[in-house]
Write an enzyme that holds these catalytic residues in place. Structure first.
Site, PDB file in Angstrom:
ATOM      1  CG  HIS A  77      79.985  13.589  48.117  1.00  0.00           C
ATOM      2  ND1 HIS A  77      79.968  14.747  47.311  1.00  0.00           N
ATOM      3  CD2 HIS A  77      78.429  13.628  47.945  1.00  0.00           C
ATOM      4  CE1 HIS A  77      79.314  15.232  46.896  1.00  0.00           C
ATOM      5  NE2 HIS A  77      77.968  14.346  47.350  1.00  0.00           N
ATOM      6  CG  ASP A 122      83.484  15.426  46.577  1.00  0.00           C
ATOM      7  OD1 ASP A 122      83.393  14.240  46.449  1.00  0.00           O
ATOM      8  OD2 ASP A 122      82.488  16.111  46.986  1.00  0.00           O
ATOM      9  CD  GLN A 209      71.021  18.360  49.315  1.00  0.00           C
ATOM     10  OE1 GLN A 209      70.326  19.405  49.026  1.00  0.00           O
ATOM     11  NE2 GLN A 209      72.167  18.480  50.022  1.00  0.00           N
ATOM     12  N   GLY A 210      71.353  15.673  44.775  1.00  0.00           N
ATOM     13  CA  GLY A 210      71.093  14.747  43.766  1.00  0.00           C
ATOM     14  C   GLY A 210      72.002  15.231  42.601  1.00  0.00           C
ATOM     15  CG  ASP A 211      71.611  19.097  41.081  1.00  0.00           C
ATOM     16  OD1 ASP A 211      71.105  18.340  39.897  1.00  0.00           O
ATOM     17  OD2 ASP A 211      71.358  19.952  41.325  1.00  0.00           O
ATOM     18  CB  SER A 212      76.423  15.387  44.379  1.00  0.00           C
ATOM     19  OG  SER A 212      76.694  16.130  45.583  1.00  0.00           O
TER      20      SER A 212
HETATM   21  N1  ARG Z   1      76.166  17.161  48.233  1.00  0.00           N
HETATM   22  C1  ARG Z   1      74.764  17.242  47.244  1.00  0.00           C
HETATM   23  C2  ARG Z   1      74.745  15.888  46.782  1.00  0.00           C
HETATM   24  O1  ARG Z   1      74.941  14.739  47.040  1.00  0.00           O
HETATM   25  C3  ARG Z   1      75.050  18.357  46.291  1.00  0.00           C
HETATM   26  C4  ARG Z   1      74.885  19.812  47.064  1.00  0.00           C
HETATM   27  C5  ARG Z   1      75.246  20.763  46.405  1.00  0.00           C
HETATM   28  N2  ARG Z   1      74.715  22.166  47.075  1.00  0.00           N
HETATM   29  C6  ARG Z   1      74.669  23.431  46.836  1.00  0.00           C
HETATM   30  N3  ARG Z   1      74.218  24.218  47.694  1.00  0.00           N
HETATM   31  N4  ARG Z   1      75.248  23.504  45.630  1.00  0.00           N
HETATM   32  O2  ARG Z   1      73.887  16.088  45.639  1.00  0.00           O
END
Ligand code: ARG
Length: 265
Positions: A77, A122, A209-212
């Protein structure tokens, strides 16, 4: 529950709409009502320089791990479709993204998991224009043996739900959550493709967000780091009852290895 955490970029677009529509203090993407998010990777501490030398920051606002000198393993993603891509910059070798000793390398190809449609699968590989041989790689789990215990997560993502990206790498540890428990929170979990981690009862510690795309990892039987997950999604960040969801690396290990070989290793 429907998935709503995609790339940081998309997140920002959604957040902008949410903020415009509601209030400047609205948590970005708060979809379901529930307990307030935990305090201020969320609940983490600063990683030391060199502690996780395989960590990669990607310019689209994601994390990754060095899989081989030329390949970064990240989340599907975080990237576009498979093909030539010279638009991503990988930053490596530093906890401080503004450090003058940062290694910065451009991508030349993206390989996104075949069949990726936002539901499981993913993972993706980004090939670098120049191999990075000065840093160790992070081996991936090839079977389910390490899909348990306590994991380390790290990243430059938000330190609280709705918060900004970080200059310095943060780290935290989170316990394994079994599929059945995780499915209580997320009816759309893909148990074969996804592995959950977090503090179900209390929340407070999580990726955000941003750790993905960044790795979730632990020690193997030889006390070496091994990657078991890829930061994927969750409902908010660090909320009680809502663990983080990670791609289950062992499920895809053979596919990742053959894709890596097809990309030249
Ligand atoms: N989708 C998020 C990103 O793009 C990562 C989210 C992780 N969320 C969580 N609650 N562990 O960075």
């Amino acid at each position: 529950m429907k998935k709503w955490l995609t790339s940081w970029k998309r997140t920002m677009a959604v957040a902008a709409v949410v903020l415009a529509a509601f209030s400047l203090n609205a948590p970005a993407q708060a979809r379901s009502s529930g307990p307030a998010p935990g305090p201020s990777v969320v609940g983490g501490t600063r990683a030391a320089q060199g502690e996780f030398p395989f960590m990669v920051r990607l310019s689209m606002g994601c994390g990754g791990a060095l899989y081989s000198p030329r390949l970064v393993l990240t989340a599907a993603h975080c990237v576009g479709s498979t093909g030539t891509n010279t638009s991503i910059t990988a930053t490596l070798g530093v906890v401080d993204l503004q450090s003058s000793s940062a290694i910065k390398v451009r991508s030349n190809y993206v390989y996104r998991a075949p069949g990726y449609n936002g539901n499981g699968k993913d993972w993706a590989l980004i090939r670098l224009q120049t191999p990075v041989t000065s840093l160790p790689t992070l081996p991936i789990a090839k079977n389910t043996a390490y899909n348990n215990g306590t994991f380390t997560v790290a990243g430059w993502g938000a330190a609280r739900e709705g918060g900004g990206q970080q200059r310095y790498l943060l780290k935290a540890t989170v316990p394994f959550v079994d599929d059945a428990t995780c499915q209580d929170a997320y009816s759309d979990l893909v148990p074969g493709d996804e592995i959950c981690a977090g503090y179900m009862a209390t929340g407070g510690v999580d990726t955000c967000q941003g750790d993905s795309g960044g790795p979730m990892f632990r020690r193997d039987n030889n006390n070496a780091w091994i990657q078991v997950g890829i930061v994927s999604w969750g409902n908010g960040c660090a909320r009680p009852g809502y663990p983080g969801v990670y791609s289950e690396v062992s499920t895809f290990a053979a596919n990742i290895a053959s894709a890596a070989a097809s990309l030249g290793g």
